[in-house]
Design an enzyme around this catalytic site. Sequence first.
Site, PDB file in Angstrom:
ATOM      1  N   GLU A  86      -4.914 -14.038   8.944  1.00  0.00           N
ATOM      2  CA  GLU A  86      -4.060 -13.572   7.855  1.00  0.00           C
ATOM      3  C   GLU A  86      -2.583 -13.676   8.267  1.00  0.00           C
ATOM      4  OE1 GLU A  86      -3.377  -9.553   5.131  1.00  0.00           O
ATOM      5  OE2 GLU A  86      -4.783  -9.481   6.788  1.00  0.00           O
TER       6      GLU A  86
ATOM      7  N   ASN B  46      -0.542  -0.948  13.288  1.00  0.00           N
ATOM      8  CA  ASN B  46       0.004  -2.009  12.452  1.00  0.00           C
ATOM      9  C   ASN B  46       1.211  -2.631  13.138  1.00  0.00           C
ATOM     10  OD1 ASN B  46      -1.490  -1.581   9.835  1.00  0.00           O
ATOM     11  ND2 ASN B  46      -0.586   0.450  10.067  1.00  0.00           N
TER      12      ASN B  46
ATOM     13  N   ARG C 247       0.862  -1.195   0.000  1.00  0.00           N
ATOM     14  CA  ARG C 247       0.000   0.000   0.000  1.00  0.00           C
ATOM     15  C   ARG C 247       0.893   1.238   0.000  1.00  0.00           C
ATOM     16  NH1 ARG C 247      -3.413  -1.272   4.405  1.00  0.00           N
ATOM     17  NH2 ARG C 247      -4.785  -2.282   2.905  1.00  0.00           N
TER      18      ARG C 247
ATOM     19  N   ASP D 281      -6.862  -9.638  12.311  1.00  0.00           N
ATOM     20  CA  ASP D 281      -6.126 -10.306  11.234  1.00  0.00           C
ATOM     21  C   ASP D 281      -5.183 -11.411  11.695  1.00  0.00           C
ATOM     22  OD1 ASP D 281      -7.485  -8.606   9.496  1.00  0.00           O
ATOM     23  OD2 ASP D 281      -5.918  -7.085   9.564  1.00  0.00           O
TER      24      ASP D 281
ATOM     25  N   ASP E  44      -2.944  -6.442  13.485  1.00  0.00           N
ATOM     26  CA  ASP E  44      -3.307  -5.057  13.783  1.00  0.00           C
ATOM     27  C   ASP E  44      -4.024  -5.011  15.120  1.00  0.00           C
ATOM     28  OD1 ASP E  44      -2.593  -3.990  11.088  1.00  0.00           O
ATOM     29  OD2 ASP E  44      -4.243  -5.281  10.455  1.00  0.00           O
TER      30      ASP E  44
ATOM     31  N   ASP F 134       4.735  -4.594   6.592  1.00  0.00           N
ATOM     32  CA  ASP F 134       3.493  -4.826   7.334  1.00  0.00           C
ATOM     33  C   ASP F 134       3.375  -6.325   7.626  1.00  0.00           C
ATOM     34  OD1 ASP F 134       0.650  -5.659   7.563  1.00  0.00           O
ATOM     35  OD2 ASP F 134       0.249  -3.531   7.304  1.00  0.00           O
TER      36      ASP F 134
ATOM     37  N   ASP G  15       0.734  -7.910   9.021  1.00  0.00           N
ATOM     38  CA  ASP G  15      -0.660  -8.384   9.059  1.00  0.00           C
ATOM     39  C   ASP G  15      -1.405  -8.106  10.356  1.00  0.00           C
ATOM     40  OD1 ASP G  15      -0.022  -9.702   6.511  1.00  0.00           O
ATOM     41  OD2 ASP G  15       0.882 -11.245   7.748  1.00  0.00           O
TER      42      ASP G  15
END
Length: 177
Positions: free
Chosen positions: A123, A87, A23, A120, A107, A103, A105
Site C-alpha cells: 500500500e 502508524n 479516519r 502495508d 505500520d 498517515d 500507510d
Amino acid sequence: MKLPKEGDFITIQSYKHDGSLHRTWRDTMVLKTTENAIIGVNDHTLVTESDGRRWVTREPAIVYFHKKFWFNIIAMIRDSGVSYYCNLASPYVMDEEALKYIDYDLDVKVFENHEKKLLDVDEYESHKKEMHYSADIDYILKESVKILVDWINNEKGPFSESYVNIWYKRYLELKSR
C-alpha cells in the site's frame, strides 16, 4: 490554540498525503499534554472511516503522538497482554477542530510476545507513486521505522510496561471521577 488538558476529550483526524480525510476518532480522553507530545486513551471510541463506515474500538488503548517524530503509537490493552499498532505518519498538529496527522500507510505491529511485523508495504509503494511522496518523505519514513524498531527493542517510552501501567491507571482514576 490552547493545548487540551488532562481529562479533556479531543477528536483525532488522520489524513492521506493528498489531503483526503482517512479516519476520525471521536472523544479521545487526554491524559497528558506537553510542549511536544500528547498522551491519550481510546476506550470504546467511535471511529469513522473515509467511506462513512463506523465502528467502535474494542479495548482501552493508550495513544501517543509527538510533534517531532514521524510515527504515532497505540498500545492496546487486552486481558492477554499489551500489543501495539504504530502508524508511520507525520508529526501531529493541533487546532480547534482536532489533533491531525498524515498517515503514510506503513505500520509496525508489535504482538504480545514482542514479535514485530512491518505491515502495508505494498500500500505504501502504491500510494508513494499515486500521491507523489517526495524522496525526502520516503527517506524520513524509512529512518523513522529504524527509530521505532529501536524504541521497541529497548522498551523505550510507550513500549515500556510501566508506561502503559501508569497511563492506564491514570485513565481509570479520571474515568471514575
